[in-house]
Design a protein around this motif. Structure first.
Motif, PDB file in Angstrom:
ATOM      1  N   ARG A 129      13.591 -15.871 -40.860  1.00 25.45           N
ATOM      2  CA  ARG A 129      13.492 -14.774 -41.837  1.00 25.45           C
ATOM      3  C   ARG A 129      13.046 -13.442 -41.225  1.00 25.45           C
ATOM      4  NH1 ARG A 129      11.538 -15.054 -48.084  1.00 25.45           N
ATOM      5  NH2 ARG A 129      12.446 -13.057 -48.598  1.00 25.45           N
ATOM      6  N   HIS A 137      13.255  -9.397 -40.585  1.00 22.42           N
ATOM      7  CA  HIS A 137      13.592  -8.295 -41.486  1.00 22.42           C
ATOM      8  C   HIS A 137      14.980  -7.788 -41.100  1.00 22.42           C
ATOM      9  CE1 HIS A 137      12.902  -5.236 -44.405  1.00 22.42           C
ATOM     10  NE2 HIS A 137      12.926  -4.250 -43.522  1.00 22.42           N
ATOM     11  N   ALA A 139      16.832  -5.404 -42.047  1.00 19.63           N
ATOM     12  CA  ALA A 139      17.022  -3.961 -41.907  1.00 19.63           C
ATOM     13  C   ALA A 139      16.803  -3.495 -40.464  1.00 19.63           C
ATOM     14  CB  ALA A 139      16.082  -3.220 -42.846  1.00 19.63           C
ATOM     15  N   ASP A 140      16.218  -4.340 -39.634  1.00 16.84           N
ATOM     16  CA  ASP A 140      15.952  -3.984 -38.235  1.00 16.84           C
ATOM     17  C   ASP A 140      17.172  -4.153 -37.334  1.00 16.84           C
ATOM     18  OD1 ASP A 140      13.344  -3.434 -38.956  1.00 16.84           O
ATOM     19  OD2 ASP A 140      12.576  -5.388 -38.320  1.00 16.84           O
ATOM     20  N   ASN A 173      17.773 -12.283 -51.847  1.00 17.72           N
ATOM     21  CA  ASN A 173      16.823 -11.186 -51.632  1.00 17.72           C
ATOM     22  C   ASN A 173      16.659 -10.881 -50.154  1.00 17.72           C
ATOM     23  OD1 ASN A 173      16.324 -10.595 -54.329  1.00 17.72           O
ATOM     24  ND2 ASN A 173      14.644 -12.064 -54.463  1.00 17.72           N
ATOM     25  N   TRP A 174      16.662 -11.905 -49.324  1.00 12.04           N
ATOM     26  CA  TRP A 174      16.593 -11.693 -47.874  1.00 12.04           C
ATOM     27  C   TRP A 174      17.825 -10.921 -47.403  1.00 12.04           C
ATOM     28  CZ3 TRP A 174      18.637 -15.402 -43.815  1.00 12.04           C
ATOM     29  CH2 TRP A 174      18.268 -14.984 -42.519  1.00 12.04           C
ATOM     30  N   ARG A 223      19.635  -8.919 -49.069  1.00 14.91           N
ATOM     31  CA  ARG A 223      19.574  -7.542 -49.588  1.00 14.91           C
ATOM     32  C   ARG A 223      18.857  -6.604 -48.627  1.00 14.91           C
ATOM     33  NH1 ARG A 223      18.421  -9.829 -55.230  1.00 14.91           N
ATOM     34  NH2 ARG A 223      20.497  -9.716 -56.168  1.00 14.91           N
ATOM     35  N   GLU A 224      18.008  -7.137 -47.770  1.00 15.38           N
ATOM     36  CA  GLU A 224      17.329  -6.296 -46.778  1.00 15.38           C
ATOM     37  C   GLU A 224      18.329  -5.581 -45.863  1.00 15.38           C
ATOM     38  OE1 GLU A 224      13.410  -9.210 -46.308  1.00 15.38           O
ATOM     39  OE2 GLU A 224      14.633  -8.726 -44.555  1.00 15.38           O
ATOM     40  N   ALA A 225      19.548  -6.093 -45.791  1.00 20.52           N
ATOM     41  CA  ALA A 225      20.570  -5.515 -44.916  1.00 20.52           C
ATOM     42  C   ALA A 225      21.388  -4.433 -45.617  1.00 20.52           C
ATOM     43  CB  ALA A 225      21.501  -6.622 -44.414  1.00 20.52           C
ATOM     44  N   GLN A 226      21.004  -4.046 -46.814  1.00 19.86           N
ATOM     45  CA  GLN A 226      21.770  -3.078 -47.606  1.00 19.86           C
ATOM     46  C   GLN A 226      22.120  -1.817 -46.807  1.00 19.86           C
ATOM     47  OE1 GLN A 226      22.703  -3.679 -50.917  1.00 19.86           O
ATOM     48  NE2 GLN A 226      23.924  -1.830 -50.801  1.00 19.86           N
TER      49      GLN A 226
END
Length: 195
Positions: A60, A62, A64-65, A88-89, A91-94
């Motif tokens: 898990r 992040h 977005a990194d 939800n995990w 979605r961090e890549a939005q």
């Protein structure tokens, strides 16, 4: 470039490995050297739809990194798209620069809201499921802005070659095809230009 390969129980490993075996070769070319990647999941071990197990490198992280997040498909996607923890995990890549999937991985991008207002593709037997999330294009590869989706399982190699050509050029793509002894012509790619 830093890539996250997202795995989950019920994945089709050929979806993942077909793309991975092509894309890791980006480091051979001067213009795309320095690519790194992590094999990611919500647990330390993933079991595919046939019972094969693999260890993940990052639990898990992040998303977005990363610069690119790749999501393969598999029978597990049908249920996983309703799993709020996983969705939800994802979605961090939005806001990640490149969001890529093959086969029914696009269902997971759809569940995460990434495909809203986009055109995408998936395995031909899942077009009806994908239609819930976006406009379905019945082609092997669709690029809508920074979202690139591929069709069924065997498309994973075609998709990897398309991304190589896109990021490193046509000569690099032909070099990788020779390394793979891949004799097939590239499929039609539908590219939707952003307004």
């Amino acid at each position: 470039m830093k890539i996250a390969f997202v795995l989950f129980d019920g994945v089709t490993f050929l979806d993942f490995v077909g793309f991975y075996d092509v894309i890791y070769r980006l480091n051979q070319f001067e213009c795309s050297k320095g690519v790194t990647w992590d094999i990611c999941g919500l647990t330390d071990e993933i079991t595919d739809e046939l019972g094969m197990k693999v260890k993940v490198q990052k639990i898990r992280p992040h998303l977005a990194d990363y610069d690119m997040v790749f999501v393969p498909g598999g029978l597990g996607t049908r249920k996983l798209r309703f799993d709020e923890t996983f969705v939800n995990w994802l979605r961090e890549a939005q806001d990640v620069k490149y969001k890529v999937s093959v086969c029914t991985g696009s269902l997971l991008w759809g569940a995460a809201g990434v495909l809203q207002g986009k055109k995408a593709t998936t395995h031909p037997r899942a077009y009806d499921l994908l239609a819930e999330y976006c406009d379905v294009v019945r082609e092997r590869i669709v690029r809508d802005g920074n979202v690139i989706t591929g069709g069924g399982v065997s498309t994973s190699i075609d998709l990897g070659l398309y991304v190589i050509e896109w990021l490193a050029g046509v000569d690099a793509m032909h070099e990788v095809k020779q390394q793979l002894d891949y004799p097939y012509l590239p499929p039609k790619v539908v590219e939707i230009l952003e307004a």
